[in-house]
Scaffold this motif. Structure first.
Motif, short mmCIF file in Angstrom:
data_model
loop_
_atom_site.label_atom_id
_atom_site.label_comp_id
_atom_site.label_asym_id
_atom_site.label_seq_id
_atom_site.Cartn_x
_atom_site.Cartn_y
_atom_site.Cartn_z
N ALA A 211 -0.76 8.30 18.29
CA ALA A 211 -1.03 8.92 16.99
C ALA A 211 -2.10 9.99 17.17
O ALA A 211 -3.01 9.84 17.97
CB ALA A 211 -1.49 7.88 15.97
N LEU A 212 -1.97 11.07 16.37
CA LEU A 212 -2.91 12.18 16.46
C LEU A 212 -2.94 12.91 15.13
O LEU A 212 -1.89 13.23 14.56
CB LEU A 212 -2.47 13.15 17.57
CG LEU A 212 -3.33 14.38 17.81
CD1 LEU A 212 -4.71 13.99 18.33
CD2 LEU A 212 -2.64 15.34 18.79
N GLY A 213 -4.14 13.15 14.63
CA GLY A 213 -4.26 13.90 13.39
C GLY A 213 -5.60 13.68 12.72
O GLY A 213 -6.47 12.97 13.24
N THR A 214 -5.78 14.27 11.55
CA THR A 214 -6.97 14.00 10.75
C THR A 214 -6.86 12.60 10.16
O THR A 214 -5.78 11.98 10.18
CB THR A 214 -7.11 15.02 9.62
OG1 THR A 214 -6.01 14.85 8.71
CG2 THR A 214 -7.12 16.45 10.16
N LEU A 215 -7.95 12.10 9.62
CA LEU A 215 -7.94 10.78 9.00
C LEU A 215 -6.89 10.72 7.89
O LEU A 215 -6.11 9.76 7.80
CB LEU A 215 -9.33 10.46 8.45
CG LEU A 215 -9.48 9.14 7.69
CD1 LEU A 215 -9.12 7.96 8.59
CD2 LEU A 215 -10.90 9.00 7.16
N GLU A 216 -6.85 11.75 7.06
CA GLU A 216 -5.89 11.78 5.96
C GLU A 216 -4.45 11.82 6.48
O GLU A 216 -3.57 11.11 5.96
CB GLU A 216 -6.15 12.99 5.07
CG GLU A 216 -5.24 13.07 3.85
CD GLU A 216 -5.57 14.25 2.95
OE1 GLU A 216 -4.85 14.43 1.95
OE2 GLU A 216 -6.52 14.98 3.26
N GLY A 224 -2.14 2.48 5.26
CA GLY A 224 -3.47 1.88 5.33
C GLY A 224 -4.44 2.57 4.40
O GLY A 224 -4.43 3.79 4.25
N ASP A 225 -5.30 1.75 3.78
CA ASP A 225 -6.33 2.30 2.90
C ASP A 225 -7.55 2.78 3.67
O ASP A 225 -8.39 3.49 3.14
CB ASP A 225 -6.77 1.24 1.88
CG ASP A 225 -5.64 0.85 0.94
OD1 ASP A 225 -4.84 1.74 0.61
OD2 ASP A 225 -5.58 -0.32 0.54
N LEU A 232 -4.88 -0.88 13.02
CA LEU A 232 -4.25 -2.18 13.23
C LEU A 232 -2.74 -2.11 13.03
O LEU A 232 -1.97 -2.80 13.72
CB LEU A 232 -4.87 -3.23 12.31
CG LEU A 232 -6.34 -3.58 12.61
CD1 LEU A 232 -6.88 -4.56 11.57
CD2 LEU A 232 -6.49 -4.15 14.01
N ASN A 233 -2.29 -1.28 12.10
CA ASN A 233 -0.85 -1.08 11.92
C ASN A 233 -0.21 -0.54 13.20
O ASN A 233 0.90 -0.94 13.57
CB ASN A 233 -0.58 -0.10 10.77
CG ASN A 233 -0.86 -0.68 9.41
OD1 ASN A 233 -0.98 -1.90 9.26
ND2 ASN A 233 -0.98 0.17 8.40
#
Length: 241
Positions: A211-216, A224-225, A232-233
């Motif tokens: 996975a790669l990207g900004t938090l949003e 995930g919230d 964890l997902n």
């Protein structure tokens, strides 16, 4: 930082499986993953401490293998367990470090004074490193690493053993340094730190960038919230995270 199909094998174990990644100038990049995912191996290759089994990596256009010395002159590295010379004073250690990076003596002393004041080490100028607490040793390694104004800073677990005041100081310093043009590549298990300061986040698992990207972007893509939920997902099948 440009990483091109980077691979590293330890015997039959593939620690990195063709990692491709680019971190532009001035970005604060957090590299996350479970234990044994390949984070520290990546850092050690980028800092010239390990040779890759395949692929390449460069810093500001300098190949970390072919132009290793030049690359290290413009980088700083804070490992999770830094080595310090216990029989030197804090001032002597910074003078030694400045000399390694060919920092002129007057400039090195001036910068040491500035950093000692920033990190609250003024009263420890003549103290032997062996007599420092763990937290003070951690502050000292930041001072020494920043002396030559590295263009790229690598950090493995930046907040180990630090008190709340120093944690806030380090977080603010890292963000400010990036805003001034420094590139920072750090690994951490403290997901709240990545949430607070990362411009972009990469998650590695079993040697693969998953996975790669900004938090949003990561939340929107993987659910995930919080970053912890997203992490964890993505890595729920891993043990020891």
């Amino acid at each position: 930082i440009l990483i091109d199909h980077l691979g590293k094998d330890y015997g039959p174990v593939m620690a990195l499986r063709g990692l491709c990644l680019e971190v532009p100038r001035g970005q604060l990049f957090c590299f996350l993953g479970p234990n044994g995912a390949g984070k520290t191996t990546t850092l050690k290759i980028l800092t010239g401490l390990l040779k890759p089994s395949r692929g390449a990596a460069s810093i500001n256009g300098l190949d970390v293998q072919k132009d290793g010395l030049k690359a290290r002159q413009i980088t700083g590295y804070i490992p999770d367990m830094p080595f310090l010379y216990d029989r030197l004073t804090t001032t002597e250690f910074c003078e030694f470090t400045a000399d390694l990076y060919s920092v002129p003596m007057a400039e090195g002393r001036k910068e040491t004074c500035r950093l000692f004041e920033l990190f609250g080490l003024d009263t420890y100028r003549s103290t032997l490193i062996k007599d420092l607490s763990h937290g003070l040793r951690q502050r000292l390694i930041y001072c020494a690493t920043l002396l030559h104004h590295p263009e790229v800073l690598f950090i493995d677990e930046p907040l180990i053993g630090l008190d709340p005041y120093t944690i806030r100081l380090i977080k603010n310093l890292l963000v400010q340094s990036c805003r001034q043009g420094m590139t920072i590549f750090l690994t951490t298990h403290i997901l709240a730190l990545a949430e607070d300061i990362a411009d972009r986040i990469g998650i590695i698992s079993n040697g693969d960038l998953i996975a790669l990207g900004t938090l949003e972007e990561l939340r929107n893509r993987y659910g995930g919230d919080s970053l912890e939920d997203t992490f964890l997902n993505l890595t729920s099948t891993e043990k020891g995270a």
